[in-house]
Design an enzyme around this catalytic site. Structure first.
Site, mmCIF file in Angstrom:
data_model
loop_
_atom_site.group_PDB
_atom_site.id
_atom_site.type_symbol
_atom_site.label_atom_id
_atom_site.label_comp_id
_atom_site.label_asym_id
_atom_site.label_seq_id
_atom_site.Cartn_x
_atom_site.Cartn_y
_atom_site.Cartn_z
ATOM 1 N N ARG A 2 -14.586 53.806 57.140
ATOM 2 C CA ARG A 2 -14.723 52.515 57.819
ATOM 3 C C ARG A 2 -15.712 51.625 57.078
ATOM 4 O O ARG A 2 -16.909 51.598 57.377
ATOM 5 C CB ARG A 2 -15.191 52.729 59.270
ATOM 6 C CG ARG A 2 -14.126 53.279 60.186
ATOM 7 C CD ARG A 2 -14.538 53.239 61.653
ATOM 8 N NE ARG A 2 -15.642 54.134 61.953
ATOM 9 C CZ ARG A 2 -15.497 55.444 62.215
ATOM 10 N NH1 ARG A 2 -14.303 56.011 62.184
ATOM 11 N NH2 ARG A 2 -16.556 56.172 62.507
ATOM 12 N N THR A 3 -15.214 50.908 56.075
ATOM 13 C CA THR A 3 -16.012 49.945 55.313
ATOM 14 C C THR A 3 -15.192 48.660 55.206
ATOM 15 O O THR A 3 -14.061 48.589 55.683
ATOM 16 C CB THR A 3 -16.287 50.465 53.888
ATOM 17 O OG1 THR A 3 -15.022 50.645 53.219
ATOM 18 C CG2 THR A 3 -17.043 51.786 53.912
ATOM 19 N N TYR A 21 -4.821 50.785 41.773
ATOM 20 C CA TYR A 21 -5.965 51.561 42.255
ATOM 21 C C TYR A 21 -5.805 53.027 41.868
ATOM 22 O O TYR A 21 -6.704 53.642 41.293
ATOM 23 C CB TYR A 21 -6.077 51.410 43.771
ATOM 24 C CG TYR A 21 -7.229 52.152 44.404
ATOM 25 C CD1 TYR A 21 -8.531 51.673 44.304
ATOM 26 C CD2 TYR A 21 -7.007 53.316 45.128
ATOM 27 C CE1 TYR A 21 -9.599 52.334 44.910
ATOM 28 C CE2 TYR A 21 -8.066 53.990 45.746
ATOM 29 C CZ TYR A 21 -9.347 53.492 45.621
ATOM 30 O OH TYR A 21 -10.400 54.160 46.217
#
Length: 235
Positions: free
Chosen positions: A192-193, A159
């Site tokens: 917050r996903t 990432y």
């Protein structure tokens, strides 16, 4: 929410059917833009666009898989045929592999680069030339402080490396375009996903705010920068 410069009318948001992408679509719609909500899954894209349309916003869904060059080109061709000029490109689609370097296989690394870096490369190639030709445009690459080279080894490995490369792409594209086209990267924070998790400290609205701000920059706004909470941060 301040309204966009008068020449900025239509935004395309990749990965727009959930999380930060969906909230960016909502915020840009509220700012008066026509929004193209681009999603890999057409059914999910349509459902998300319908929800925003019911809120009174001008949103249409388009199928777009950023890992497939033909899909990106086909989406660009459909929009051009419909007379839709993309003034704002938000490269939001992303994946978040968390493996450490020694647990990382080549397929995971390739997938991270394909979505997080090459996805933005493909959409920039498809949509930025017309921005240059028209003399207006905004590109916002949703990156991460986890890809910053300053005070941080990019991490998690696949990432962070891909986001560091996305930051490099941001600088390359910003240097290749004339001043009326603004190209910036943003770190939305830990949000917050589905990707960030329910315990993340930042709301989706807060995470999307700087993305929206960069999409709506005035003509004298910055380009070639990396931002968090509307402030420039080191690469």
């Amino acid at each position: 929410m301040s309204h966009a410069p008068h020449t900025i009318r239509t935004a395309l948001v990749t990965g727009g059917n959930r999380g930060i992408g969906l909230e960016v679509c909502r915020q840009l719609g509220r700012a008066g833009l026509d929004v193209v909500l681009a999603a890999r899954d057409p059914a999910r894209g349509r459902a998300a666009a319908d929800r925003l349309t019911r809120q009174g916003l001008t949103v249409r869904s388009e199928q777009l898989d950023v890992t497939d060059g033909d899909s990106v080109k086909a989406c660009a061709a459909r929009l051009a045929e419909a007379g839709t000029e993309v003034d704002v490109l938000v490269n939001n689609a992303g994946v978040y592999p968390t493996e450490g370097f020694f647990s990382l296989d080549e397929e995971t690394m390739r997938r991270s680069l394909d979505v997080n870096l090459m996805g933005a490369f493909r959409t920039c190639r498809a949509f930025v030339p017309d921005m240059v030709r028209r003399g207006r445009g905004r590109v916002v690459n949703v990156s991460s402080g986890l890809g910053a080279m300053t005070d941080n080894v990019p991490s998690p490995a696949a990432y962070g490396i891909a986001k560091a490369a996305l930051n490099a792409l941001t600088l390359v594209v910003s240097a290749a375009v004339p001043a009326p086209v603004k190209v910036n990267a943003v770190c939305p924070g830990w949000v917050r996903t589905d990707m960030g998790g329910s315990w993340a400290p930042t709301s989706v609205e807060q995470g999307a705010d700087t993305v929206t701000w960069l999409a709506l920059l005035p003509d004298d706004g910055p380009s070639g920068g990396f931002f968090r909470e509307r402030r420039r941060i080191p690469w």
